[in-house]
Structure formats: C-alpha cells, structure tokens
Design a protein around this motif. Structure first.
Motif, PDB file in Angstrom:
ATOM      1  N   SER A 189       1.183  -1.243  -0.521  1.00 20.52           N
ATOM      2  CA  SER A 189      -0.174  -0.062   0.007  1.00 20.52           C
ATOM      3  C   SER A 189       0.766   1.397  -0.195  1.00 20.52           C
ATOM      4  O   SER A 189       0.293   2.426  -0.531  1.00 20.52           O
ATOM      5  CB  SER A 189      -1.536  -0.295   0.987  1.00 20.52           C
ATOM      6  N   ILE A 190       1.755   1.421   0.834  1.00 17.37           N
ATOM      7  CA  ILE A 190       3.223   2.517   0.767  1.00 17.37           C
ATOM      8  C   ILE A 190       3.990   2.479  -0.885  1.00 17.37           C
ATOM      9  O   ILE A 190       3.814   4.133  -1.152  1.00 17.37           O
ATOM     10  CB  ILE A 190       3.538   2.324   1.699  1.00 17.37           C
ATOM     11  N   GLU A 191       3.630   1.592  -1.436  1.00 22.62           N
ATOM     12  CA  GLU A 191       4.638   2.011  -2.829  1.00 22.62           C
ATOM     13  C   GLU A 191       3.457   2.422  -3.642  1.00 22.62           C
ATOM     14  O   GLU A 191       3.691   3.052  -4.604  1.00 22.62           O
ATOM     15  CB  GLU A 191       4.702  -0.165  -3.309  1.00 22.62           C
ATOM     16  N   ASP A 192       2.618   1.579  -3.583  1.00 24.14           N
ATOM     17  CA  ASP A 192       1.309   2.196  -4.304  1.00 24.14           C
ATOM     18  C   ASP A 192       0.679   3.921  -3.765  1.00 24.14           C
ATOM     19  O   ASP A 192       0.740   4.602  -4.635  1.00 24.14           O
ATOM     20  CB  ASP A 192      -0.204   1.583  -3.987  1.00 24.14           C
ATOM     21  N   ILE A 193       1.010   3.648  -3.073  1.00 25.88           N
ATOM     22  CA  ILE A 193       0.886   5.664  -2.358  1.00 25.88           C
ATOM     23  C   ILE A 193       2.270   6.505  -3.379  1.00 25.88           C
ATOM     24  O   ILE A 193       1.892   7.562  -3.884  1.00 25.88           O
ATOM     25  CB  ILE A 193       0.772   5.762  -1.062  1.00 25.88           C
ATOM     26  N   ASP A 219      12.959  10.416  -6.520  1.00 29.52           N
ATOM     27  CA  ASP A 219      13.397   9.047  -5.120  1.00 29.52           C
ATOM     28  C   ASP A 219      12.468  10.240  -4.070  1.00 29.52           C
ATOM     29  O   ASP A 219      11.426  10.467  -3.933  1.00 29.52           O
ATOM     30  CB  ASP A 219      14.557   9.536  -5.198  1.00 29.52           C
ATOM     31  N   ALA A 220      12.155   8.869  -3.623  1.00 25.41           N
ATOM     32  CA  ALA A 220      11.211   8.665  -1.930  1.00 25.41           C
ATOM     33  C   ALA A 220      11.305   7.567  -1.395  1.00 25.41           C
ATOM     34  O   ALA A 220      11.468   6.629  -1.814  1.00 25.41           O
ATOM     35  CB  ALA A 220       9.573   8.705  -2.962  1.00 25.41           C
ATOM     36  N   LEU A 221      10.996   7.851  -0.137  1.00 26.60           N
ATOM     37  CA  LEU A 221      12.127   6.426   0.855  1.00 26.60           C
ATOM     38  C   LEU A 221      10.359   7.212   2.159  1.00 26.60           C
ATOM     39  O   LEU A 221      10.501   8.124   2.847  1.00 26.60           O
ATOM     40  CB  LEU A 221      12.927   6.651   1.652  1.00 26.60           C
ATOM     41  N   VAL A 222      10.309   5.149   2.601  1.00 27.09           N
ATOM     42  CA  VAL A 222       9.536   5.465   3.616  1.00 27.09           C
ATOM     43  C   VAL A 222      10.017   4.908   4.688  1.00 27.09           C
ATOM     44  O   VAL A 222      10.018   3.480   4.413  1.00 27.09           O
ATOM     45  CB  VAL A 222       7.431   5.539   3.520  1.00 27.09           C
ATOM     46  N   ILE A 223       9.748   4.605   6.032  1.00 23.81           N
ATOM     47  CA  ILE A 223      10.511   4.591   7.032  1.00 23.81           C
ATOM     48  C   ILE A 223       9.274   4.137   8.158  1.00 23.81           C
ATOM     49  O   ILE A 223       8.926   5.353   8.340  1.00 23.81           O
ATOM     50  CB  ILE A 223      11.328   4.391   7.818  1.00 23.81           C
ATOM     51  N   HIS A 224       8.920   2.765   8.601  1.00 23.07           N
ATOM     52  CA  HIS A 224       7.429   3.237   9.799  1.00 23.07           C
ATOM     53  C   HIS A 224       8.102   2.657  10.635  1.00 23.07           C
ATOM     54  O   HIS A 224       7.755   0.777   9.404  1.00 23.07           O
ATOM     55  CB  HIS A 224       6.108   2.773   9.316  1.00 23.07           C
ATOM     56  N   ARG A 225       7.962   2.895  11.778  1.00 29.46           N
ATOM     57  CA  ARG A 225       8.276   1.821  12.921  1.00 29.46           C
ATOM     58  C   ARG A 225       7.408   1.090  13.356  1.00 29.46           C
ATOM     59  O   ARG A 225       6.356   1.512  12.849  1.00 29.46           O
ATOM     60  CB  ARG A 225       8.878   2.465  14.074  1.00 29.46           C
ATOM     61  N   ILE A 226       7.267  -0.548  13.889  1.00 24.39           N
ATOM     62  CA  ILE A 226       6.187  -1.069  15.056  1.00 24.39           C
ATOM     63  C   ILE A 226       7.107  -1.400  15.894  1.00 24.39           C
ATOM     64  O   ILE A 226       7.442  -1.298  16.332  1.00 24.39           O
ATOM     65  CB  ILE A 226       5.710  -2.488  13.712  1.00 24.39           C
ATOM     66  N   GLY A 227       6.004  -2.360  16.712  1.00 24.88           N
ATOM     67  CA  GLY A 227       6.377  -2.451  18.008  1.00 24.88           C
ATOM     68  C   GLY A 227       5.938  -1.899  19.465  1.00 24.88           C
ATOM     69  O   GLY A 227       5.165  -0.798  18.907  1.00 24.88           O
ATOM     70  N   TYR A 243      -1.792   9.895   2.389  1.00 31.48           N
ATOM     71  CA  TYR A 243      -2.470   9.007   2.024  1.00 31.48           C
ATOM     72  C   TYR A 243      -2.095   7.750   3.539  1.00 31.48           C
ATOM     73  O   TYR A 243      -2.746   7.005   3.539  1.00 31.48           O
ATOM     74  CB  TYR A 243      -2.065   8.689   0.442  1.00 31.48           C
ATOM     75  N   LEU A 244      -0.755   7.568   3.543  1.00 30.46           N
ATOM     76  CA  LEU A 244      -0.542   7.080   4.327  1.00 30.46           C
ATOM     77  C   LEU A 244      -1.246   6.533   5.807  1.00 30.46           C
ATOM     78  O   LEU A 244      -1.740   5.582   6.107  1.00 30.46           O
ATOM     79  CB  LEU A 244       0.830   6.680   5.052  1.00 30.46           C
ATOM     80  N   LYS A 245      -1.597   7.463   5.996  1.00 32.29           N
ATOM     81  CA  LYS A 245      -2.283   7.619   7.371  1.00 32.29           C
ATOM     82  C   LYS A 245      -3.964   6.841   7.303  1.00 32.29           C
ATOM     83  O   LYS A 245      -4.733   7.091   8.005  1.00 32.29           O
ATOM     84  CB  LYS A 245      -2.189   9.148   7.934  1.00 32.29           C
ATOM     85  N   THR A 246      -3.961   7.619   6.148  1.00 32.88           N
ATOM     86  CA  THR A 246      -5.895   6.893   6.533  1.00 32.88           C
ATOM     87  C   THR A 246      -5.982   5.670   5.032  1.00 32.88           C
ATOM     88  O   THR A 246      -6.941   4.816   5.134  1.00 32.88           O
ATOM     89  CB  THR A 246      -6.406   7.865   5.311  1.00 32.88           C
TER      90      THR A 246
END
Lengths: 150, 84
Positions: free
Chosen positions: A60-64, A76-84, A115-118
């Motif tokens: 979904s993030i790649e699609d965004i 270029d674009a980079l998204v890092i999202h943490r979990i845990g 878009y990531l938020k929703t």
C-alpha cells in the motif's frame, strides 16, 4: 523508491545521505518525521504499540508513492514506518522525497503522509493512565487525504 | 479454502488472528464471507454487522462488499487504520 517497516529507530541524516548520494539533479529534499506524543484525548500516554498487516503494508505504501510520482516530479522517495512498542519522544514514521524543485518535494511529501495515515494498514494501541485502548481513526485524517482529490 | 486474517481490535474481539475456511457453494463475494462469519453470532455478529466501522482486503488490496472471493484467496478484516 524504498519502503521499510521495522522495529528499530532510524537516523534521518544517514537516510537522506543515502537517498541523494551521487545525484546532482536533485534540487530539493523534503522530509517529515512523525513522533509519539505523551498525551492523547486528554490522557497521558506511557507507550504505544503498532501492529501492521505484513505484505499489504509495504504494497500500500509503494502504491501511494507511485501515485505521488504520477502527480509530481519525484526523483526518489523513502518511507520508514516503525512497529512494535514505542514511547513518547520516539520517532514513528519518516517520509523523504527528493525532487528537482521544492514545490514538488513539499507537495509529494505531504501527499504521501496524508495517504499513509488513511490507507496503510497500521493500528496503534496506547497504554494510558486510563488503561490500554485502540486508537480510533480520525475524521480529520480522512479530510486531509480527501483534499488531494480536488 | 480461503485464509482469513483479523487485525488489531477485531483480532482481540474475535479471539483469533487467522483461520482457514472452506468456501461454501454460493459464497463468491467479500460480503458473502462477511455474512457467513457474522452468522456465527456473538462477537462475530457484533463486529461484522453491516454499518460497523471495519475495513477489509482481498489478497492484500482494499476491497468492498462486491469484491469477488474465490478458493485460495487471502481475506482480511480490520478496523480503520491509525498509522503514521
């Protein structure tokens, strides 16, 4: 583009250096960092635990990002999202966009975050002074994503 | 068989994170799967009632009630997302 979902923290300087390395066509880099607050809906937050849907999250993030590239000049674009489990002051999410010019970089960065938020399948559970609770989706986040449709 | 996945509040309310389900004859859409699960009663009926705020995906793409579901698919139910 690069999308990473990880438990570990990130270093924005190192990430930006890697994103722009050796590319003299980049004229602008916009970045956004989301951080854990110590208060939500009036209650003190001690920890935040992030769950996600492995596989769909990355897709979904790649699609965004692909959508952002269709609307603005994005190199270029980079998204890092943490979990845990995270705590107040911790970094949660990083969005970095490189472009020839600042207008495209700013707009694409904000679009990706809205878009990531929703759309990206992450869920937050917070431990508060009133016990543990799942964070509810916000109408204001839907409205922020919706305005890009106009 | 289809693979069902549940996340976050739904996972807790339904008491499981995944299961395999044989798709009965006549069930061919996401809403058909939802109705089948809701018919289990209790938390299933409550959480998967029409009008409840849940989302769903078929094969990791956001889906609506009419989205086709067939043998071998991965179907996920989850609350509205709250990342970022």
């Amino acid at each position: 583009m690069t999308v990473r979902v990880q438990e570990s923290d990130f270093d924005i300087s190192a990430e930006i250096a890697a994103l722009r390395a050796g590319n003299p066509k980049i004229g602008a880099i916009a970045s956004f960092i989301g951080v854990v607050r110590d208060l939500n809906e009036g209650d003190a937050v001690s920890t935040l635990t992030l769950e996600h849907y492995p596989g769909m999250t990355e897709k979904s993030i790649e699609d965004i990002i692909t959508q952002a590239r269709g609307r603005w000049q994005v190199m270029d674009a980079l998204v890092i999202h943490r979990i845990g489990t995270l705590k107040p002051l911790d970094q949660i999410v990083l969005v970095v966009v490189s472009s020839g010019h600042r207008g495209d970089a700013f707009a694409a960065c904000e679009f990706i975050m809205d878009y990531l938020k929703t759309r990206a399948p992450f869920w937050k559970k917070e431990q508060t002074s009133n016990g543990a609770r799942w964070v509810d989706a916000r109408a204001s986040d839907d409205a922020a994503a919706q305005r890009w449709r106009q | 068989m289809i693979t069902l996945l549940y996340f976050a509040r739904l996972r807790e309310a339904l008491g499981q994170s995944s299961e395999l389900l044989a798709l009965p004859n006549g069930v061919a859409t996401l809403d058909g799967v939802r109705a089948l699960l809701a018919a289990r009663g209790g938390a299933w009926a409550h959480e998967l009632a029409t009008g409840r705020a849940f989302r769903a995906a078929v094969n990791q793409a956001v889906a609506s009630g009419e989205t086709p579901v067939k043998d071998g698919d991965e179907v996920a139910f989850f609350p509205p997302v709250t990342g970022g």
